[in-house]
Enzyme design. Sequence first.
Site, short mmCIF file in Angstrom:
data_model
loop_
_atom_site.label_atom_id
_atom_site.label_comp_id
_atom_site.label_asym_id
_atom_site.label_seq_id
_atom_site.Cartn_x
_atom_site.Cartn_y
_atom_site.Cartn_z
N GLY A 73 0.83 -1.21 0.00
CA GLY A 73 0.00 0.00 0.00
C GLY A 73 0.86 1.26 0.00
N HIS A 74 1.88 1.28 0.86
CA HIS A 74 2.81 2.41 0.88
C HIS A 74 3.52 2.53 -0.46
CE1 HIS A 74 2.95 1.31 5.36
NE2 HIS A 74 2.53 2.56 5.37
#
Length: 276
Positions: A23-24
């Site tokens: 996600g990051h």
Amino acid sequence: MAEARRKGKTVGFVPTMGYFHAGHLALMRRAKKESDLCVVSIYVNPKQFGPSEDLAKYPRDFKRDSSLAAKENVDIIFFPSDNDVYPQGYLTYIDVEKVSSGLCGSFRPGHFKGVATVVAKLLNMVQPDAMYLGAKDAQQVVVLKAMVRDLNFPVAVNVEATVREADGLAMSSRNVYLTPQHRQEAPALYQALLEALQSIRRGERSAKKIIRLIETRIAQKTRGKIQYVACVNADSLEPLKALEGNILIALSVFFGTTRLIDNAVIRLNKPGKKQG
Ligand code: AMP
């Protein structure tokens, strides 16, 4: 960086608390694609953790994070210390009213005040052209968009869709704390959200029924303890009775001491009208 900015280079900024997952990395990839320089901050902000929350045990691994960021061609990792961010005598806080108080805010008093304060500071320190946030933290997005608007931060706010594991579990740095049993059960949160969306698409318009459907599924399929399930207007975060407009369905569930959140958004044009 001042030099790069003088040369007219644009800066895309991803604020994080580290312990990177896909996600990051998706946020970094987009920031890199859309800007000349990609800056990522890693700061586990003590002011957004309550006294009984997991500040001390929040996962940290700078070495691993910096090699993952390097693979995404991140230009700068900004890794400030507590003293850099909150030097002795620190007095100033940002309170974004209304949208900070419901959902997670009602269970985590002061959390969004801490988030807004640290992000305001990071924006002033980094001075990016664009900031990239994840849709997984839906309330955070609404709070920070309001702050940017109200305080005239000269920054565009861009939101990336939630990145999920193959079985649907929303990626989170906290997932490492799930026991194997809880990890196996946790995808039921997303499945329940998908089932709710399906039910709305088929014409269900009662928020109460949708909430009950989700609560029932989670109770049937997991041993998680539900903190809340809510249907709110996605922009104002005000609770809905009849489902209409832009709807955010948000939930928070404890698996042991690990608190997981997830959400789904659906837009309905007219009450009762079917959507694709
Ligand atoms: P955190 O390190 O948890 O504070 O998250 C930093 C940023 O990554 C925030 O904007 C989050 O919303 C975003 N983020 C966290 N998890 C995900 C995910 N599964 N998919 C997309 N973005 C995420």
